[in-house]
Design an enzyme around this catalytic site. Sequence first.
Site, PDB file in Angstrom:
ATOM      1  N   ASN A  89       0.871  -1.298  -0.156  1.00 42.38           N
ATOM      2  CA  ASN A  89       0.009  -0.015   0.042  1.00 42.38           C
ATOM      3  C   ASN A  89       0.818   1.379  -0.016  1.00 42.38           C
ATOM      4  OD1 ASN A  89      -2.526   1.823   1.096  1.00 42.38           O
ATOM      5  ND2 ASN A  89      -0.926   1.907   2.484  1.00 42.38           N
ATOM      6  N   SER A 141      -3.614   2.263  -9.189  1.00 43.56           N
ATOM      7  CA  SER A 141      -4.285   3.524  -9.404  1.00 43.56           C
ATOM      8  C   SER A 141      -4.990   3.443 -10.554  1.00 43.56           C
ATOM      9  CB  SER A 141      -3.623   4.636  -9.009  1.00 43.56           C
ATOM     10  OG  SER A 141      -4.366   5.791  -9.544  1.00 43.56           O
ATOM     11  N   TYR A 155       4.089   9.805 -10.651  1.00 45.81           N
ATOM     12  CA  TYR A 155       3.095   8.793  -9.871  1.00 45.81           C
ATOM     13  C   TYR A 155       2.444   8.084 -10.663  1.00 45.81           C
ATOM     14  CZ  TYR A 155      -0.854   7.404  -7.092  1.00 45.81           C
ATOM     15  OH  TYR A 155      -2.000   6.783  -6.190  1.00 45.81           O
ATOM     16  N   ALA A 157       3.182   7.139 -14.018  1.00 40.77           N
ATOM     17  CA  ALA A 157       4.152   6.024 -14.509  1.00 40.77           C
ATOM     18  C   ALA A 157       4.336   5.197 -13.413  1.00 40.77           C
ATOM     19  CB  ALA A 157       5.394   6.763 -14.771  1.00 40.77           C
ATOM     20  N   SER A 158       4.461   5.227 -12.112  1.00 41.38           N
ATOM     21  CA  SER A 158       5.058   4.212 -11.104  1.00 41.38           C
ATOM     22  C   SER A 158       3.811   3.338 -10.999  1.00 41.38           C
ATOM     23  CB  SER A 158       5.147   5.117  -9.857  1.00 41.38           C
ATOM     24  OG  SER A 158       3.980   5.383  -8.958  1.00 41.38           O
ATOM     25  N   LYS A 159       2.401   3.981 -11.049  1.00 41.80           N
ATOM     26  CA  LYS A 159       1.367   2.943 -10.885  1.00 41.80           C
ATOM     27  C   LYS A 159       1.200   2.057 -12.212  1.00 41.80           C
ATOM     28  CE  LYS A 159       0.190   4.000  -6.681  1.00 41.80           C
ATOM     29  NZ  LYS A 159       0.299   2.971  -5.611  1.00 41.80           N
TER      30      LYS A 159
HETATM   31  N1  LIG Z   1      -6.268   8.217  -2.052  1.00 46.41           N
HETATM   32  C1  LIG Z   1      -6.546   8.018  -3.257  1.00 46.41           C
HETATM   33  O1  LIG Z   1      -7.496   8.637  -3.719  1.00 46.41           O
HETATM   34  C2  LIG Z   1      -5.992   6.958  -3.978  1.00 46.41           C
HETATM   35  C3  LIG Z   1      -6.547   6.629  -5.427  1.00 46.41           C
HETATM   36  C4  LIG Z   1      -5.765   5.548  -5.941  1.00 46.41           C
HETATM   37  C5  LIG Z   1      -4.636   4.833  -5.304  1.00 46.41           C
HETATM   38  N2  LIG Z   1      -4.365   5.154  -4.064  1.00 46.41           N
HETATM   39  C6  LIG Z   1      -2.979   4.476  -3.433  1.00 46.41           C
HETATM   40  O2  LIG Z   1      -3.487   3.781  -2.345  1.00 46.41           O
HETATM   41  C7  LIG Z   1      -2.227   3.769  -1.438  1.00 46.41           C
HETATM   42  C8  LIG Z   1      -2.455   4.581  -0.131  1.00 46.41           C
HETATM   43  O3  LIG Z   1      -2.889   6.184  -0.311  1.00 46.41           O
HETATM   44  P1  LIG Z   1      -3.172   6.931   0.555  1.00 46.41           P
HETATM   45  O4  LIG Z   1      -4.267   8.012  -0.240  1.00 46.41           O
HETATM   46  O5  LIG Z   1      -3.654   6.441   1.891  1.00 46.41           O
HETATM   47  O6  LIG Z   1      -1.585   7.721   0.633  1.00 46.41           O
HETATM   48  P2  LIG Z   1      -0.993   8.498   1.830  1.00 46.41           P
HETATM   49  O7  LIG Z   1      -2.094   9.083   3.087  1.00 46.41           O
HETATM   50  O8  LIG Z   1      -0.060   9.528   1.316  1.00 46.41           O
HETATM   51  O9  LIG Z   1      -0.188   7.236   2.723  1.00 46.41           O
HETATM   52  C9  LIG Z   1       1.054   6.991   2.086  1.00 46.41           C
HETATM   53  C10 LIG Z   1       1.437   5.744   2.978  1.00 46.41           C
HETATM   54  O10 LIG Z   1       2.654   5.496   2.450  1.00 46.41           O
HETATM   55  C11 LIG Z   1       3.532   5.212   3.530  1.00 46.41           C
HETATM   56  N3  LIG Z   1       5.084   5.574   2.806  1.00 46.41           N
HETATM   57  C12 LIG Z   1       5.479   6.341   2.167  1.00 46.41           C
HETATM   58  N4  LIG Z   1       6.510   6.402   1.748  1.00 46.41           N
HETATM   59  C13 LIG Z   1       7.005   5.382   2.521  1.00 46.41           C
HETATM   60  C14 LIG Z   1       8.356   4.535   2.674  1.00 46.41           C
HETATM   61  N5  LIG Z   1       9.534   5.118   1.907  1.00 46.41           N
HETATM   62  N6  LIG Z   1       8.520   3.445   3.302  1.00 46.41           N
HETATM   63  C15 LIG Z   1       7.474   3.153   3.812  1.00 46.41           C
HETATM   64  N7  LIG Z   1       6.092   3.741   4.039  1.00 46.41           N
HETATM   65  C16 LIG Z   1       6.044   4.691   3.080  1.00 46.41           C
HETATM   66  C17 LIG Z   1       3.251   6.296   4.457  1.00 46.41           C
HETATM   67  O11 LIG Z   1       3.743   5.914   5.714  1.00 46.41           O
HETATM   68  P3  LIG Z   1       4.134   7.220   6.911  1.00 46.41           P
HETATM   69  O12 LIG Z   1       2.605   7.629   6.962  1.00 46.41           O
HETATM   70  O13 LIG Z   1       4.456   6.005   7.990  1.00 46.41           O
HETATM   71  O14 LIG Z   1       5.230   7.604   6.289  1.00 46.41           O
HETATM   72  C18 LIG Z   1       1.740   6.272   4.396  1.00 46.41           C
HETATM   73  O15 LIG Z   1       1.249   5.452   5.312  1.00 46.41           O
HETATM   74  C19 LIG Z   1      -1.194   4.194  -2.198  1.00 46.41           C
HETATM   75  O16 LIG Z   1      -0.584   3.302  -3.061  1.00 46.41           O
HETATM   76  C20 LIG Z   1      -2.191   5.282  -3.331  1.00 46.41           C
HETATM   77  O17 LIG Z   1      -1.071   5.294  -4.415  1.00 46.41           O
HETATM   78  C21 LIG Z   1      -5.011   6.331  -3.193  1.00 46.41           C
END
Ligand SMILES: NC(=O)c1ccc[n+]([C@@H]2O[C@H](COP(=O)([O-])OP(=O)(O)OC[C@H]3O[C@@H](n4cnc5c(N)ncnc54)[C@H](OP(=O)(O)O)[C@@H]3O)[C@@H](O)[C@H]2O)c1
Length: 246
Positions: A89, A141, A155, A157-159
Amino acid sequence: MKNRVCLITGGASGLGKSIVEFLASKGCNIIINYNTSKNNALKLKEELEKEYKIKILPIKCDIANEIEVTKMVNEIIKEFGKIDYLVNNAAVCIDSLFADKNKENFIKTLEVNVVGTFLVTKLVGQIMYKNKFGSIVNISSTNGIDKYYPMSIDYDASKAAVNSLTHNFALEFAPYVRVNAIAPGWVKTENELKDLDLDYIKSEEEKIFIQRFAEKEEIAKVIYFLLSDDSSYINNQVIKVDGGTY
Ligand SMILES: NC(=O)c1ccc[n+]([C@@H]2O[C@H](COP(=O)([O-])OP(=O)(O)OC[C@H]3O[C@@H](n4cnc5c(N)ncnc54)[C@H](OP(=O)(O)O)[C@@H]3O)[C@@H](O)[C@H]2O)c1
């Protein structure tokens, strides 16, 4: 999911926290990987262990750091002896105007989202394979499939790369480990909503058949299904969970 062990990267905040809470409610033991959200991770451990009589192990690890990833996996094996499920995640998304996009941020995004996912999954997948059991869900995503935002070109491209990793891992760890990805559209997470104004949110919602962003729990439920034996014949898929979009 009783007696199962699940590692969730980035499990202390945002969507990851909801996934942790949902799997805990199903009786799963959980490793909460965090990078900066230590207090959240410790609080979750205290609350969920009390409520569900499960074991929660918070581990600090930057998933882009190979030494830290190896240490994390060794610690999990020492504590639990196995890993049944993995949810990749953790990710970063550095939004900026296209004109301000730069190499440093591009590399940082790929390092965490792609290389980090690779490092964790390589080790965990090998353990699952030896154990002849496992299910992995990568969080991709719709940005990695058919939604284009030049503000998040790195981002996106990474997904797309995470989708490719999904297929390669599914092949590498067959026949014992299933590997799938889900591609959410907009999800109501704190980080996602904080920079968006209401007009923009409304215009994005109008593009969704269901006319709203997803609740975090709606995504967590799909992840649970894909991890569990209820999806025992679903493998090597990238599944959109976006409410249907125009
Ligand atoms: N929100 C959306 O609308 C959406 C849509 C599509 C996909 N996604 C995907 O869903 C997932 C979660 O999204 P989110 O919105 O919850 O994102 P977020 O609130 O930004 O949370 C990102 C998480 O990644 C962790 N993280 C970042 N860099 C890290 C590293 N180097 N090592 C370990 N952990 C790391 C953070 O940990 P810490 O807090 O401990 O630093 C945090 O828990 C992601 O893969 C995102 O791309 C989200």
